[in-house]
Design an enzyme around this catalytic site. Structure first.
Site, PDB file in Angstrom:
ATOM      1  N   ASP A 147       0.713  -1.174  -0.071  1.00 50.17           N
ATOM      2  CA  ASP A 147       0.183  -0.013   0.124  1.00 50.17           C
ATOM      3  C   ASP A 147       0.918   1.345   0.245  1.00 50.17           C
ATOM      4  OD1 ASP A 147      -0.130   1.203   3.139  1.00 50.17           O
ATOM      5  OD2 ASP A 147       0.583  -0.621   2.892  1.00 50.17           O
ATOM      6  N   HIS A 467       1.699  -9.020  -3.981  1.00 46.84           N
ATOM      7  CA  HIS A 467       0.669  -7.824  -3.429  1.00 46.84           C
ATOM      8  C   HIS A 467       1.304  -6.659  -3.250  1.00 46.84           C
ATOM      9  CE1 HIS A 467      -3.213  -6.614  -1.626  1.00 46.84           C
ATOM     10  NE2 HIS A 467      -2.525  -6.004  -0.849  1.00 46.84           N
ATOM     11  N   ASP A 510       1.786 -17.545  -4.785  1.00 46.01           N
ATOM     12  CA  ASP A 510       2.100 -16.431  -5.916  1.00 46.01           C
ATOM     13  C   ASP A 510       0.862 -15.811  -6.528  1.00 46.01           C
ATOM     14  OD1 ASP A 510       3.749 -14.412  -6.970  1.00 46.01           O
ATOM     15  OD2 ASP A 510       4.369 -15.565  -8.667  1.00 46.01           O
ATOM     16  N   GLU A 519       2.645 -10.386   0.107  1.00 47.82           N
ATOM     17  CA  GLU A 519       2.823  -8.837   0.161  1.00 47.82           C
ATOM     18  C   GLU A 519       4.254  -8.700   0.358  1.00 47.82           C
ATOM     19  OE1 GLU A 519       1.109  -4.745   1.708  1.00 47.82           O
ATOM     20  OE2 GLU A 519       0.320  -6.603   2.613  1.00 47.82           O
TER      21      GLU A 519
END
Length: 536
Positions: A147, A467, A510, A519
């Protein structure tokens, strides 16, 4: 045929060289190593064959450490060949470089110049100060993980790992090997994060826990996220981590930029004064903010770290005495022990004291020096005990996984354990610790039962679908990123659907949707960088 798991990045000529293979027939134990023209250069026997519950099958160890000539090789066993791999000096240099470039590419608040991963300045301008009508500019820092949030406690762990990596290079090689960009160095990159730290400090010394939008965005490019920014409430853990990092970092800039070093120290003093006069303020996300919480149920380890770093920066025995008291409280109510992690800073406090120059201790009076010496001897014993426990667990399974559980972020934790092991090696000279550390690195780079090199862009079978929002948007992985790795909690929908019933070390997929296994994060990459600095 038996699958063979090797370090897909390769091996240094004089280093340990260990692979693992599935074993279907215990009577078939011979293996060989061949060079590029097919010549057999080594023959050996599979050892330590056992049923491994963590990996979910029968496996054995293939030790070919005697192969030291530079070249490209394959291992042959039970009708199968491994991926080709290199044995050569400098085999980890490109990986090390890429693991560092990841931080530059993850910069927030300024234009990033790169032909693939470059973007305009993102997440700039005034942010809401949560719970008030005030606004404050806090541009900068690294994007934390998959993020775009920026979190003090995560950044602090990363800063410490990178500063220790810089020290390792300098101590081992006489100079730093900043070959990622001619105009950049580790200290330049760390300074970028520290400048953001300084913007996150309140006038009274308290530090805001994080800067982010109120909610996570989708898989969009960094400068596409235009939602309002918010500074989360202050926390003790953020304030203490800030104080410790600024105090520890100041010495690195003393010669090149004494004014910046002075700013760091003054900021550390201000935050420590706030800590001395306030009870714990443990962070929990307000209902309106749903980005990463990084909450922590204990702030004693962060307070201990800050005091140790301030003692190291000043030689002031009052900091040492307070650190000693805080360590006693930690031992009475242990939280994470003497390891490393964004929620466990005891190890960094320990390392601050162990890396002190003799002159600092010698400057103390006799009584205070006795206190320091006693504390340092106790810390050395604790470091060795922590490493011994990891060694014991690693020896209990074929892949040398060093922890009793397999959890979210396990790969980062593996490299943190490697940090403990190298500390124990430095303290004792016992090669067993360093051998185990090398196995941790090889586990990350391919000697694992899912047969992945867990770093994007490296190895014959790298993970490709992290991610990670920029990678998701580009539909290609940014290189040099360490995947979080297997986690038995199956904490996302993809993991719940795809990984039920898998052995612990196979609880990995994956897939960009599996944030609990795939992530990435700055504080997982940083111990990888630190570990690689020992292998250059």
């Amino acid at each position: 045929m038996s699958k063979i798991f090797i370090n897909q990045v390769g091996y240094l000529p004089d280093a340990d060289k260990v692979a693992v293979a599935e074993v279907f027939n215990e009577n078939e134990t011979s293996f060989c190593v061949k060079n590029e023209d097919g010549t057999v250069v080594f023959e050996g026997q599979v050892s330590d064959i056992r049923n491994d519950e963590l990996a979910g099958g029968k496996y054995g160890v293939l030790d070919f450490s005697e192969v030291s000539a530079a070249g490209r090789y394959k291992i042959c066993y039970d009708g199968n060949e491994s991926y080709a791999f290199d044995v050569k000096p400098g085999v980890y240099k490109n990986l090390y470089k890429s693991s560092l470039e990841y931080f530059t590419l993850s910069r927030c608040g300024e234009e990033v110049r790169d032909p693939v991963w470059g973007h305009k300045a993102c997440h700039t301008g005034p942010a809401d100060v949560y719970g008030t009508k005030d606004k404050r500019v806090a541009d900068g820092g690294w994007h934390d993980a998959g993020d775009y949030g920026r979190y003090i406690v995560a950044g602090a762990k990363t800063v410490m790992d990178l500063l220790l990596s810089y020290e390792t290079e300098k101590n081992m090689y006489g100079k730093t090997m900043s070959f990622w960009h001619d105009e950049l160095s580790i200290l330049d990159e760390v300074r970028f994060e520290l400048e953001w730290f300084l913007r996150m400090q309140r006038e009274d010394g308290a530090v805001y826990h994080k800067a982010s939008c109120y909610h996570f965005c989708g898989f969009i490019w960094p400068d596409m996220e235009k939602d309002p920014l918010v500074l989360a409430p202050v926390s003790t853990t953020a304030t203490a981590d800030f104080a410790g990092c600024c105090a520890y970092a100041a010495k690195f800039y003393k010669e090149s930029d004494p004014e910046f070093a002075d700013r760091l120290l003054k900021a550390a003093f201000l935050s420590q004064n706030y800590l001395d006069t306030h009870e714990d303020e443990l962070y929990k996300n307000p209902a309106e903010i749903t980005t990463g919480g990084y909450g922590d149920g204990c702030a004693k380890d962060e307070r201990y770290f800050a005091l140790c770093a301030l003692f190291g920066a000043t030689g002031n025995a009052e900091y040492l005495k307070k650190a000693l008291q805080m360590r006693k409280e930690l031992q009475e109510n242990p939280w994470w022990g003497d390891g490393f992690g964004w929620g466990c800073f005891t190890g960094f406090g320990n390392e601050c004291l162990l890396r002190l120059e003799d002159g600092v201790l010698n400057a103390l009076n006799v009584e205070d020096r006795k206190i320091a010496d006693t504390l340092i001897q106790e810390i050395k014993a604790a470091v060795i005990a922590t490493a011994d426990k990891a060694l014991e667990i690693a020896e209990s399974n074929v892949f040398a996984y060093p922890m009793g559980k397999v959890f979210w972020g396990s790969n980062g934790a593996v490299m943190d354990v490697g940090h403990c092991l190298t500390m124990a090696y430095d303290l004792t000279g016992d090669e067993e610790y360093f051998h185990c550390f090398q196995r941790q690195l090889s586990y990350i780079l391919g000697v694992n039962p899912v047969d992945y090199c867990y770093v994007t862009g490296f190895g014959s079978n790298p993970m490709k679908n992290p991610h990670h929002r920029p990678s998701g948007f580009k539909k290609r992985p940014m290189p040099g990123m360490l995947s979080g790795g297997p986690g038995t909690g199956l904490n996302d929908a993809v993991a719940k659907e795809k990984l039920q019933g898998q052995a612990p070390l196979k609880c990995f997929i994956d897939h960009a949707g599996s944030y609990s296994t795939n992530e990435i994060a700055i504080y997982w990459n940083s111990p990888l960088t630190l570990g690689l600095s020992r292998m250059l």
